[in-house]
Design a protein around this motif. Structure first.
Motif, short mmCIF file in Angstrom:
data_model
loop_
_atom_site.label_atom_id
_atom_site.label_comp_id
_atom_site.label_asym_id
_atom_site.label_seq_id
_atom_site.Cartn_x
_atom_site.Cartn_y
_atom_site.Cartn_z
N VAL A 290 0.85 -1.19 0.00
CA VAL A 290 0.00 0.00 0.00
C VAL A 290 0.89 1.24 0.00
O VAL A 290 2.00 1.23 0.53
N GLU A 291 0.40 2.29 -0.62
CA GLU A 291 1.15 3.54 -0.69
C GLU A 291 0.18 4.67 -0.35
O GLU A 291 -0.64 5.08 -1.16
N ILE A 292 0.26 5.11 0.90
CA ILE A 292 -0.67 6.15 1.36
C ILE A 292 0.08 7.23 2.12
O ILE A 292 1.21 7.04 2.55
N ARG A 293 -0.59 8.38 2.26
CA ARG A 293 -0.09 9.45 3.14
C ARG A 293 -0.95 9.41 4.40
O ARG A 293 -2.17 9.53 4.32
N LEU A 294 -0.33 9.21 5.56
CA LEU A 294 -1.08 9.08 6.81
C LEU A 294 -1.11 10.39 7.57
O LEU A 294 -0.07 11.04 7.77
N VAL A 295 -2.30 10.77 8.00
CA VAL A 295 -2.49 11.91 8.90
C VAL A 295 -3.28 11.41 10.10
O VAL A 295 -4.32 10.77 9.94
N ALA A 296 -2.76 11.64 11.29
CA ALA A 296 -3.44 11.22 12.52
C ALA A 296 -3.80 12.44 13.35
O ALA A 296 -3.18 13.50 13.23
N ALA A 297 -4.81 12.28 14.19
CA ALA A 297 -5.25 13.38 15.05
C ALA A 297 -5.69 12.85 16.40
O ALA A 297 -6.14 11.71 16.52
N THR A 298 -5.55 13.69 17.41
CA THR A 298 -5.98 13.33 18.76
C THR A 298 -6.19 14.58 19.59
O THR A 298 -5.56 15.62 19.33
N ASN A 299 -7.09 14.47 20.59
CA ASN A 299 -7.26 15.59 21.52
C ASN A 299 -6.55 15.32 22.84
O ASN A 299 -6.75 16.03 23.82
N ARG A 300 -5.72 14.28 22.85
CA ARG A 300 -4.95 13.93 24.04
C ARG A 300 -3.46 14.08 23.76
O ARG A 300 -3.04 14.16 22.60
N SER A 301 -2.66 14.11 24.80
CA SER A 301 -1.21 14.23 24.64
C SER A 301 -0.60 12.83 24.52
O SER A 301 -0.55 12.08 25.50
N LEU A 302 -0.17 12.49 23.31
CA LEU A 302 0.45 11.17 23.12
C LEU A 302 1.76 11.05 23.88
O LEU A 302 2.13 9.97 24.34
N ALA A 303 2.47 12.17 24.03
CA ALA A 303 3.73 12.15 24.78
C ALA A 303 3.48 11.74 26.24
O ALA A 303 4.23 10.94 26.81
N GLU A 304 2.41 12.28 26.83
CA GLU A 304 2.07 11.89 28.20
C GLU A 304 1.63 10.43 28.26
O GLU A 304 1.96 9.72 29.21
N MET A 305 0.90 9.97 27.24
CA MET A 305 0.47 8.59 27.21
C MET A 305 1.66 7.64 27.08
O MET A 305 1.67 6.55 27.66
N VAL A 306 2.67 8.07 26.31
CA VAL A 306 3.90 7.26 26.21
C VAL A 306 4.57 7.16 27.57
O VAL A 306 5.02 6.08 28.00
N ALA A 307 4.64 8.28 28.29
CA ALA A 307 5.26 8.29 29.63
C ALA A 307 4.49 7.40 30.60
O ALA A 307 5.09 6.80 31.51
N GLU A 308 3.18 7.29 30.38
CA GLU A 308 2.35 6.44 31.24
C GLU A 308 2.25 5.00 30.73
O GLU A 308 1.49 4.20 31.25
N ASN A 309 3.02 4.69 29.67
CA ASN A 309 3.02 3.37 29.05
C ASN A 309 1.64 2.99 28.51
O ASN A 309 1.26 1.81 28.47
N ALA A 310 0.89 3.99 28.05
CA ALA A 310 -0.43 3.75 27.48
C ALA A 310 -0.42 3.87 25.96
O ALA A 310 -1.44 3.59 25.32
N PHE A 311 0.71 4.28 25.38
CA PHE A 311 0.84 4.39 23.93
C PHE A 311 2.26 4.01 23.55
O PHE A 311 3.22 4.37 24.25
N ARG A 312 2.40 3.26 22.46
CA ARG A 312 3.72 2.78 22.04
C ARG A 312 4.63 3.94 21.65
O ARG A 312 4.27 4.80 20.85
N GLU A 313 5.82 3.96 22.22
CA GLU A 313 6.77 5.02 21.93
C GLU A 313 7.22 4.99 20.47
O GLU A 313 7.35 6.03 19.82
N ASP A 314 7.46 3.76 19.93
CA ASP A 314 7.93 3.66 18.55
C ASP A 314 6.86 4.15 17.57
O ASP A 314 7.16 4.82 16.58
N LEU A 315 5.59 3.86 17.85
CA LEU A 315 4.52 4.35 16.98
C LEU A 315 4.37 5.86 17.11
O LEU A 315 4.12 6.56 16.11
#
Length: 477
Positions: A290-315
């Protein structure tokens, strides 16, 4: 320049006045040009030194620059290069006694508007300058209209003149032509989806699909099927093979909204797709490119979620290639009048309503409200107000209670760019302060008279209809 001034030999051009700079080492020629053009209403400055002429051109605002091709120190072509490199927007007309096709082509390639060979008559000079001036005026008019249109309609449909939004628009313009992954953050209602649409429209993929997926709307297993597809029999209810959004958006743009809601397992699968550019349907063993352009959005802080181990750091690092943070409306209050008036104009035209604007007092309350729902809340509120408004302009009394109870302030929401803008802000602040004082006074008078309007009017020496109109204006009746 020849002295023959037979204007009947040449077609007449309606003169368009403006500022002209003549840069020619032959001072008599420059003075002759000034005489010929001044009689037509042009303001003409003459420079006989090429380096001094360059500084004058850069520091002054000229509509047209007459530039001699052969001069000591800096020749005309080099001077033209430097003018364009310096961002000088003036139209340039090259004049020379050594007229050749090669030099004409080179001058035009560098941005010259026209070419005038020596010797030339005053009439020929005026005709050339008038023609270039008219084109220059048309270009400036079009630029001004585009600026007005951007203010009225906004950047790709998004309205905002605050510095915060100008930064957002600037990033969008830079990232859109690329394939960079974009992570948009911002509170609900700030317009994240409009940013996605702008990125897609301004990209080379604009004629390909733009598909969206709300990651908070589906259970984990159904979400994976939605994103990656599934084969027949992959799970209960999979009665046919289904193409996922990654495949459907091939060579287009895929928008993942509320990406923070992805499960840990789905995050891992998404990361693999982004790294390998291959997708495997649920229940399948084969992979498809597949060849796509990805755009993601969120109303939360992914950086804080990474620190809380709730979101993958590599992703997170895969998604956060180009971050765009959209400010909440309360942090760009200077945009509220623009947005409110734009929404009102669109809604009244669509619904055939006769509401033509806001009173200063009503707008002051709109600007002071904290707007927890951001632009979405403002748009919905304006729609409700427009439908229920019973006068040509929205007054304080038409506003919902929570907005009426907000206290207008006089703080400057953005730094003024000019003295005229500062004076306008100061006048607005004075009007708001006077309106606040008037409302407080009326509130106190009513309280003293136990809300008896006739008694209050008698107390302050005002006719009852006039007092009633004031009370209505401030939403006190």
């Amino acid at each position: 320049m020849n002295g023959d001034d037979n204007r009947d030999e040449l077609p007449q051009i309606v003169p368009t006045t403006g500022r002209v700079l003549v840069i020619d080492d032959e001072l008599p020629l420059g003075l002759s040009c000034r005489r010929a053009l001044s009689s037509e209403g042009y303001e003409v400055v003459v420079e006989s030194d090429s380096e001094a002429g360059l500084q004058t051109a850069i520091s002054g605002e000229f509509d047209i620059i007459l530039l001699d091709l052969m001069m000591p120190k800096l020749d005309g072509l080099e001077l033209l290069r430097r003018l364009k490199s310096a961002g000088v927007a003036s139209e340039v007309v090259i004049i020379t006694a050594f007229s050749t096709l090669e030099t004409a082509v080179e001058a035009m390639r560098l941005g010259a508007a026209d070419y005038l060979g020596k010797p030339f008559t005053p009439a020929e000079l005026r005709m050339t300058i008038d023609k270039v001036a008219q084109r220059s005026a048309l270009i400036r008019e079009n630029q001004a209209l585009r600026r007005e249109l951007e203010v009225a309609q906004g950047f790709e449909g998004m309205i905002g003149r605050s510095r915060a939004m100008e930064r957002v628009f600037s990033i969008v313009k830079r990232v859109a032509p690329t394939d960079g992954t974009v992570l948009i953050t911002g509170e609900s209602g700030t317009g994240k989806e409009m940013i996605v649409q702008a990125i897609h429209r301004l990209s080379p993929r604009k004629n390909k699909p733009l598909l969206a997926c709300d990651c908070s709307a589906l259970a984990s297993t159904l979400l994976e099927s939605e994103l990656f597809g599934h084969v027949k029999g992959a799970f209960s209810g999979a009665i046919a093979t289904k193409q996922g959004l990654f495949e459907a958006a091939h060579r287009g743009t895929l928008f993942l909204d509320e990406v923070a809601n992805l499960s840990w397992e789905t995050q891992g699968k998404l990361l693999r797709v982004l790294e390998t550019k291959k997708v495997r349907k649920v229940g399948d063993t084969a992979e498809h490119e597949v060849e796509i352009r990805l755009v993601a959005a969120t109303n939360r802080s992914l950086a804080e979620m990474v620190a809380e181990n709730a979101f993958r750091e590599d992703l997170y690092y895969r998604l956060n290639v180009v971050p765009i943070e959209i400010p909440p409306l309360r942090e760009r209050r200077g945009d509220i009048p623009l947005l409110a008036n734009a929404f009102l104009t669109r809604l009244t035209a669509k619904m055939n309503l006769d509401v033509r604007g806001f009173t200063p007092e009503a707008m002051a309350h709109l600007e002071s409200y904290h707007w927890p729902g951001n632009v979405r809340e403002l748009r919905n509120m304006i729609e409700r107000i427009a439908i229920l408004c019973d006068s040509p302009r929205v007054e304080v009394r038409h506003l919902p209670r929570e907005i009426r109870e907000s206290v207008p302030g006089s703080a400057v929401s953005r730094f003024p760019e000019s003295w005229d803008e500062f004076r306008q802000i100061k006048n607005n602040a004075a009007q708001q302060a006077a309106a606040n004082l008037e409302r407080q006074y009326l509130t106190e008078i009513l309280a003293r008279c136990e809300n008896n309007v006739s008694k209050a009017a008698q107390l302050i020496g005002m006719r009852r209809p006039n007092l009633h109109a004031l009370l209505k204006k401030h939403g006190l009746r």
